[in-house]
Scaffold this motif. Structure first.
Motif, PDB file in Angstrom:
ATOM      1  N   ALA A  44      18.509 -15.253   5.169  1.00 36.83           N
ATOM      2  CA  ALA A  44      19.694 -14.817   4.423  1.00 36.83           C
ATOM      3  C   ALA A  44      20.195 -15.939   3.519  1.00 36.83           C
ATOM      4  O   ALA A  44      20.544 -15.698   2.358  1.00 36.83           O
ATOM      5  CB  ALA A  44      20.794 -14.377   5.382  1.00 36.83           C
ATOM      6  N   ASN A  45      20.205 -17.168   4.019  1.00 35.36           N
ATOM      7  CA  ASN A  45      20.631 -18.305   3.198  1.00 35.36           C
ATOM      8  C   ASN A  45      19.707 -18.506   2.007  1.00 35.36           C
ATOM      9  O   ASN A  45      20.160 -18.834   0.911  1.00 35.36           O
ATOM     10  CB  ASN A  45      20.691 -19.579   4.037  1.00 35.36           C
ATOM     11  CG  ASN A  45      21.914 -19.630   4.919  1.00 35.36           C
ATOM     12  OD1 ASN A  45      22.921 -18.993   4.642  1.00 35.36           O
ATOM     13  ND2 ASN A  45      21.828 -20.377   6.003  1.00 35.36           N
ATOM     14  N   ILE A  48      20.620 -15.876  -0.575  1.00 31.24           N
ATOM     15  CA  ILE A  48      21.913 -16.199  -1.200  1.00 31.24           C
ATOM     16  C   ILE A  48      21.753 -17.344  -2.194  1.00 31.24           C
ATOM     17  O   ILE A  48      22.258 -17.285  -3.318  1.00 31.24           O
ATOM     18  CB  ILE A  48      22.961 -16.535  -0.117  1.00 31.24           C
ATOM     19  CG1 ILE A  48      23.271 -15.281   0.716  1.00 31.24           C
ATOM     20  CG2 ILE A  48      24.224 -17.112  -0.736  1.00 31.24           C
ATOM     21  CD1 ILE A  48      23.989 -15.562   2.015  1.00 31.24           C
ATOM     22  N   ASN A  49      21.021 -18.384  -1.798  1.00 35.64           N
ATOM     23  CA  ASN A  49      20.843 -19.544  -2.683  1.00 35.64           C
ATOM     24  C   ASN A  49      19.992 -19.212  -3.896  1.00 35.64           C
ATOM     25  O   ASN A  49      20.280 -19.662  -5.005  1.00 35.64           O
ATOM     26  CB  ASN A  49      20.223 -20.708  -1.915  1.00 35.64           C
ATOM     27  CG  ASN A  49      21.174 -21.286  -0.896  1.00 35.64           C
ATOM     28  OD1 ASN A  49      22.386 -21.199  -1.047  1.00 35.64           O
ATOM     29  ND2 ASN A  49      20.632 -21.869   0.152  1.00 35.64           N
ATOM     30  N   SER A  73      23.049  -9.976  -2.708  1.00 36.15           N
ATOM     31  CA  SER A  73      23.698 -11.159  -2.154  1.00 36.15           C
ATOM     32  C   SER A  73      24.693 -10.771  -1.057  1.00 36.15           C
ATOM     33  O   SER A  73      24.770 -11.414  -0.008  1.00 36.15           O
ATOM     34  CB  SER A  73      24.410 -11.929  -3.263  1.00 36.15           C
ATOM     35  OG  SER A  73      25.039 -13.072  -2.758  1.00 36.15           O
ATOM     36  N   GLY A  74      25.430  -9.692  -1.273  1.00 33.23           N
ATOM     37  CA  GLY A  74      26.374  -9.204  -0.265  1.00 33.23           C
ATOM     38  C   GLY A  74      25.677  -8.728   1.000  1.00 33.23           C
ATOM     39  O   GLY A  74      26.153  -8.977   2.116  1.00 33.23           O
ATOM     40  N   ARG A  77      24.658 -11.738   2.952  1.00 33.82           N
ATOM     41  CA  ARG A  77      25.820 -12.326   3.628  1.00 33.82           C
ATOM     42  C   ARG A  77      26.204 -11.512   4.868  1.00 33.82           C
ATOM     43  O   ARG A  77      26.587 -12.076   5.890  1.00 33.82           O
ATOM     44  CB  ARG A  77      26.998 -12.430   2.673  1.00 33.82           C
ATOM     45  CG  ARG A  77      26.793 -13.463   1.597  1.00 33.82           C
ATOM     46  CD  ARG A  77      27.915 -13.429   0.552  1.00 33.82           C
ATOM     47  NE  ARG A  77      27.559 -14.161  -0.628  1.00 33.82           N
ATOM     48  CZ  ARG A  77      27.706 -15.464  -0.791  1.00 33.82           C
ATOM     49  NH1 ARG A  77      28.232 -16.179   0.172  1.00 33.82           N
ATOM     50  NH2 ARG A  77      27.338 -16.049  -1.922  1.00 33.82           N
ATOM     51  N   ARG A  80      23.646 -12.265   7.580  1.00 35.49           N
ATOM     52  CA  ARG A  80      23.900 -13.602   8.119  1.00 35.49           C
ATOM     53  C   ARG A  80      25.092 -13.581   9.069  1.00 35.49           C
ATOM     54  O   ARG A  80      25.050 -14.175  10.155  1.00 35.49           O
ATOM     55  CB  ARG A  80      24.146 -14.583   6.974  1.00 35.49           C
ATOM     56  CG  ARG A  80      24.370 -16.007   7.443  1.00 35.49           C
ATOM     57  CD  ARG A  80      24.585 -16.945   6.292  1.00 35.49           C
ATOM     58  NE  ARG A  80      25.793 -16.604   5.549  1.00 35.49           N
ATOM     59  CZ  ARG A  80      26.212 -17.256   4.481  1.00 35.49           C
ATOM     60  NH1 ARG A  80      25.498 -18.265   3.994  1.00 35.49           N
ATOM     61  NH2 ARG A  80      27.316 -16.914   3.867  1.00 35.49           N
ATOM     62  N   ALA A  81      26.150 -12.888   8.694  1.00 39.36           N
ATOM     63  CA  ALA A  81      27.329 -12.780   9.562  1.00 39.36           C
ATOM     64  C   ALA A  81      26.983 -12.072  10.866  1.00 39.36           C
ATOM     65  O   ALA A  81      27.445 -12.464  11.943  1.00 39.36           O
ATOM     66  CB  ALA A  81      28.451 -12.042   8.833  1.00 39.36           C
TER      67      ALA A  81
END
Length: 95
Positions: A44-45, A48-49, A73-74, A77, A80-81
């Motif tokens: 996920a990171n 996002i990156n 991207s959402g 995130r 990841r959460a």
């Protein structure tokens, strides 16, 4: 049929007695889950990156490129959460 899950108790009643000694990131049964959650966070990171990379073509799917970028991207995130949530439920203090 007898279930000897825990060494300190009989059947399912052994779970609370063994929980403290087996609820850590190095216990064989939990290690795979622990590592999988961290691989999920890492993936996920990465998404996002790399979403900020100018070379990514976000067109397609019937939405504007900016909407596609924000959606993906959402979603990364949110995943990841979700993984962090499961880490805190399973291992209150994790590295």
């Amino acid at each position: 049929m007898t279930c000897n899950y825990g060494s300190s108790g009989t059947g399912a009643w052994g779970i609370p007695y063994d929980w403290g000694s087996s609820n850590n990131s190095v216990h064989a049964q939990h290690l795979r889950t622990f590592e999988w959650l961290y691989r999920t966070i890492n993936a996920a990171n990465t998404i996002i990156n790399r979403a900020e990379n100018e070379d990514v073509d976000w067109s397609g799917g019937g939405s504007t490129p900016e909407e596609n970028k924000n959606r993906i991207s959402g979603e990364a995130r949110a995943i990841r959460a979700w993984a962090y949530r499961h880490l805190t439920y399973g291992w209150v203090m994790f590295p």
